[in-house]
Every structure is written in structure tokens, then in C-alpha cells.
Design a protein around this motif. Structure first.
Motif, mmCIF file in Angstrom:
data_model
loop_
_atom_site.group_PDB
_atom_site.id
_atom_site.type_symbol
_atom_site.label_atom_id
_atom_site.label_comp_id
_atom_site.label_asym_id
_atom_site.label_seq_id
_atom_site.Cartn_x
_atom_site.Cartn_y
_atom_site.Cartn_z
ATOM 1 N N PRO B 67 12.034 -72.559 -51.703
ATOM 2 C CA PRO B 67 10.779 -73.030 -51.100
ATOM 3 C C PRO B 67 10.582 -72.479 -49.681
ATOM 4 O O PRO B 67 11.536 -72.375 -48.912
ATOM 5 C CB PRO B 67 10.936 -74.551 -51.055
ATOM 6 N N MET B 68 9.340 -72.087 -49.383
ATOM 7 C CA MET B 68 9.030 -71.629 -48.034
ATOM 8 C C MET B 68 7.770 -72.367 -47.541
ATOM 9 O O MET B 68 7.021 -72.935 -48.349
ATOM 10 C CB MET B 68 8.838 -70.110 -47.979
ATOM 11 N N THR B 69 7.562 -72.325 -46.225
ATOM 12 C CA THR B 69 6.442 -73.074 -45.647
ATOM 13 C C THR B 69 5.118 -72.360 -45.904
ATOM 14 O O THR B 69 4.985 -71.172 -45.616
ATOM 15 C CB THR B 69 6.653 -73.245 -44.124
ATOM 16 N N ILE B 70 4.160 -73.095 -46.417
ATOM 17 C CA ILE B 70 2.824 -72.539 -46.630
ATOM 18 C C ILE B 70 1.835 -73.163 -45.637
ATOM 19 O O ILE B 70 0.982 -72.492 -45.095
ATOM 20 C CB ILE B 70 2.373 -72.799 -48.088
ATOM 21 N N SER B 89 8.281 -83.559 -42.581
ATOM 22 C CA SER B 89 8.883 -82.244 -42.317
ATOM 23 C C SER B 89 10.051 -81.934 -43.242
ATOM 24 O O SER B 89 10.665 -80.899 -43.126
ATOM 25 C CB SER B 89 9.333 -82.165 -40.856
ATOM 26 N N GLN B 90 10.364 -82.863 -44.183
ATOM 27 C CA GLN B 90 11.496 -82.564 -45.056
ATOM 28 C C GLN B 90 11.157 -81.366 -45.914
ATOM 29 O O GLN B 90 10.029 -81.213 -46.358
ATOM 30 C CB GLN B 90 11.898 -83.775 -45.912
ATOM 31 N N PRO B 163 -3.757 -73.711 -45.152
ATOM 32 C CA PRO B 163 -2.591 -73.031 -45.735
ATOM 33 C C PRO B 163 -2.602 -71.537 -45.415
ATOM 34 O O PRO B 163 -3.666 -70.918 -45.359
ATOM 35 C CB PRO B 163 -2.738 -73.270 -47.239
ATOM 36 N N SER B 164 -1.424 -70.990 -45.197
ATOM 37 C CA SER B 164 -1.332 -69.557 -44.910
ATOM 38 C C SER B 164 -1.783 -68.755 -46.129
ATOM 39 O O SER B 164 -1.461 -69.090 -47.267
ATOM 40 C CB SER B 164 0.121 -69.205 -44.576
ATOM 41 N N LEU B 165 -2.522 -67.688 -45.881
ATOM 42 C CA LEU B 165 -2.976 -66.821 -46.970
ATOM 43 C C LEU B 165 -2.209 -65.497 -46.975
ATOM 44 O O LEU B 165 -2.579 -64.568 -47.691
ATOM 45 C CB LEU B 165 -4.483 -66.553 -46.850
ATOM 46 N N VAL B 166 -1.144 -65.445 -46.156
ATOM 47 C CA VAL B 166 -0.403 -64.189 -46.016
ATOM 48 C C VAL B 166 0.108 -63.679 -47.363
ATOM 49 O O VAL B 166 0.101 -62.487 -47.623
ATOM 50 C CB VAL B 166 0.757 -64.372 -45.005
#
Lengths: 148, 219
Positions: B67-70, B89-90, B163-166
Motif C-alpha cells: 500500500p502507498m499513500t494516494i 494515519s494508520q 487524491p494524487s493523480l500521479v
């Protein structure tokens, strides 16, 4: 050469006087001109004094505070990532040079619509005109400033 | 006779793939943070009742294992969201490869019957087209203010409230992106994103552009 009859000359003079009075005066021209109609959102811009509801304050927190900050100081979580810093709504110096109409249009149609930063999107499909009017009033509360 | 019926029912329950997947999702307690049905109340994690419309299965399987932060600023409903403090933040728990595969199958089965917009296979964009659409993405619709994306040089740019769109080109299905742009309230009753009434062509262009945003293009 045939002379004009006195009745014809009299009628002609009366006609000229009538045209002179009704046709050329500015007043009558204004009366006959159809009234200029402004868009609906502008007509609504100057009615009863707008009261900022609790719901509109929450709307500011939900949508606007992402960039403008919880207290409107231009320090929202997106602020440092934008190419143009979000407006500080507590600073009167600039905001009192802008009209309520300019505020309204910036919110409804986006920053570019009033020649400002494109970072500010158009909220006209998300919020009603009455909510936007209340937001304008809320920004006036934050900046403690007024303008036309 | 009664025992035979119980045996039959038990056999059916064990053999039904949907139910065995559902039990893994239950075992992993996904529904504690995610809505698996539209009827549930809002929860802290992203809604998953349309996961099969939204995500690309290959991405989902990878994400569940690693899992990564979106959402860099956290969930929009977090109390500390506007302060830049993530209350929730978990980290998302990581699953084994086998479990990730099974949960992915289960999640991909969660779909809305009809999407507001169906997009066919997208044609690749030329650099010129991409530059023009990037202009719309940033200036006409101001998406960059809240979403991170990649500029033409592959550098990360943009705000963090959305949310990041990267890596959206690997994460999201094109039809879902177009559907969200067309009718966000189909999926969420409350989002912090503005509603746009854009023309069909503009929506398709933005969908095409978002599909080009991929981690492998990051510099």
C-alpha cells in the motif's frame, strides 16, 4: 408653378412641431428605449441585505478552506503548492478595491473570468447563486472591509 | 433427510466463490473503514462499493500487497484534514500475494450496474495534444490546485487536498474517470471537488490526459 395650399403648409408645420417635441427630446427617447436588462445573477446582487447562514460558513470550510485556509488567511493545505498564492481573505487593503460583483463572478465563473489566477475553479455548478452571495458577504466579514 | 439437506447447503456455501471471497473481506475487516454498499454511512476510507468500475485489477492487486499513500492530506472527512494532520494515519494493512489476489477478485465484483459514461479504448496522445490538454487541466478547470499530477517533464506538481493523480493512468479505469467528471454525485454525495458541466469532448480529453499520468513517466 403651382402654389401650395395654406392647409397643406399648416399641416406640415404642425407635423414638424410634433416631431420636434416627441422625436428629438432625450427624455422621450429614454422612455421609448427598452430598459437594459442585466443578467439574473446581477439583479439578485443588490436586493435585501444578505445574511451569512451557518450553512454557508460550513460551505466555506468544506470547499474554500482547502486553499484559502480555515480562517481565510490564504494558508490552506494546497497553498504552498499553487503557482499563485490563494487570496488572503483577511487583508482589507486589496479586497476593498474589489467590488462584490467581482467577488461573485470570481467564485461563480472562476479566477480567470475576472482576470485573476486560474488556480481558482468555477463553483457555479456546485453552489447556488444565493450561497455565492452569502460567501461574498462572508469574505467581507473576514476582511472587515466594504466596497460597492 | 434433515442432515442431508444441511450437508447439501454446507457444500453449496463452500463452493460458491462469491461467498468465500466475501468471507475473506469480512475476515480482513475491510468494511470497518470502507463502504462496501451505498446504503452504509460515510466511512474514513475510500468507498469500495464501485471498486470494480473504478480500479484497474492489476493496480489493486499490487496496492493490496504494497500500500502507498494516494491522499497525501488524508481523507476529506478526517477532523484534521484542513490542518494537514491525518487523524487516520494508520497505514493500510499489506496482504499476502494470495490474499491480495482473492480480495482483488472480490472487490472487482463490486460494481454499479450502469456507469454515466463508457469510454472506449483511448488513443495515445501526441506531445502537442498532451500540452494543450495539460493547459485545460491546469487553467480551464484548475484541477492542479487540488490534485498532484505530472508536468510535461515528468515532475510532480499540484495541490494535495484531492487524491494524487500521479499514477492515475495505472490506477483508474478510463470509463470511471469520465463518469466521475460527468456525474460525481453518482458515486459520492459529498465531495470537495467542484462539479463541472463540461462538453463531452472536453471530458474525453481530460480522461485521455489523466490516463497518461503514470509512475513510470515520473522523472
Amino acid at each position: 408653378m403651382k402654389k401650395s395650399s395654406p392647409t397643406f403648409i399648416l399641416s406640415y408645420c404642425v407635423f414638424l412641431i410634433v416631431v420636434g417635441i416627441t422625436g428629438c427630446s432625450e427624455k422621450s427617447a429614454e422612455e421609448t428605449r427598452p430598459p437594459l436588462k442585466s443578467p439574473a445573477y446581477l439583479e439578485e446582487a443588490t436586493p435585501e441585505p444578505v445574511v451569512v447562514s451557518e450553512k454557508t460558513r460550513e460551505t466555506y470550510q468544506w470547499y474554500c478552506a482547502q486553499c484559502h485556509g480555515i480562517q481565510g488567511k490564504g494558508d490552506g493545505i494546497n497553498a504552498k503548492f499553487l503557482t499563485v498564492p490563494p487570496r488572503n481573505h483577511t487583508k482589507a487593503k486589496y479586497l476593498e478595491t474589489r467590488t462584490d460583483k467581482q467577488f461573485f463572478e470570481a467564485i461563480k465563473f472562476g479566477g480567470l473570468s475576472v482576470g485573476r489566477a486560474p488556480c481558482m475553479p468555477a463553483w457555479g455548478n456546485t453552489m447556488s447563486d444565493s450561497t455565492i452571495h452569502e460567501l461574498v458577504r462572508y469574505i467581507r466579514e473576514l476582511c472587515q472591509c466594504e466596497a460597492l | 433427510m434433515k442432515n442431508f439437506l444441511y450437508l447439501l447447503m454446507g457444500g453449496w456455501l463452500l463452493c460458491n466463490p462469491m461467498l468465500s471471497h466475501a468471507s475473506l473481506i469480512q475476515e480482513k475487516k475491510c468494511s470497518e473503514c470502507h463502504r462496501l454498499s451505498k446504503d452504509e454511512n460515510e466511512k474514513s476510507g475510500p468507498d469500495l462499493f464501485y471498486a470494480g468500475n473504478k480500479f484497474q485489477a492489476s493496480w489493486l492487486k499490487q496496492y493490496l500487497q504494497n500500500p502507498m499513500t494516494i491522499r497525501i492530506a488524508g481523507g476529506t472527512g478526517d477532523p484534521g484534514f484542513l490542518k494537514g494532520i491525518q487523524a487516520n494515519s494508520q497505514k493500510h494493512p499489506a496482504l499476502s500475494k494470495k490474499d491480495a489476489g482473492q480480495v482483488t477478485k472480490e472487490l472487482m465484483a463490486l460494481m454499479l450496474l450502469e456507469l454515466p459514461e463508457e469510454v472506449d479504448l483511448l488513443e495515445p496522445l501526441t506531445k502537442g495534444q498532451k500540452a494543450k490538454i495539460k493547459y485545460e487541466f491546469e487553467r480551464t478547470f484548475s484541477c492542479i490546485s487540488c490534485h498532484q499530477s505530472l508536468n510535461l517533464a515528468g515532475k510532480v506538481r499540484g495541490g494535495i487536498s484531492g487524491p494524487s493523480l500521479v499514477n492515475a493512468g495505472n490506477r483508474l479505469q478510463a470509463s470511471w474517470v469520465a463518469s466521475w467528471l460527468k456525474s460525481p454525485r453518482t458515486f459520492s454525495s459529498k465531495s470537495r471537488m467542484p462539479i463541472y458541466k463540461m462538453e463531452d469532448e472536453a471530458r474525453l480529453r481530460l480522461t485521455q490526459f489523466i490516463a497518461t499520468l503514470k509512475n513510470e513517466n515520473k522523472r
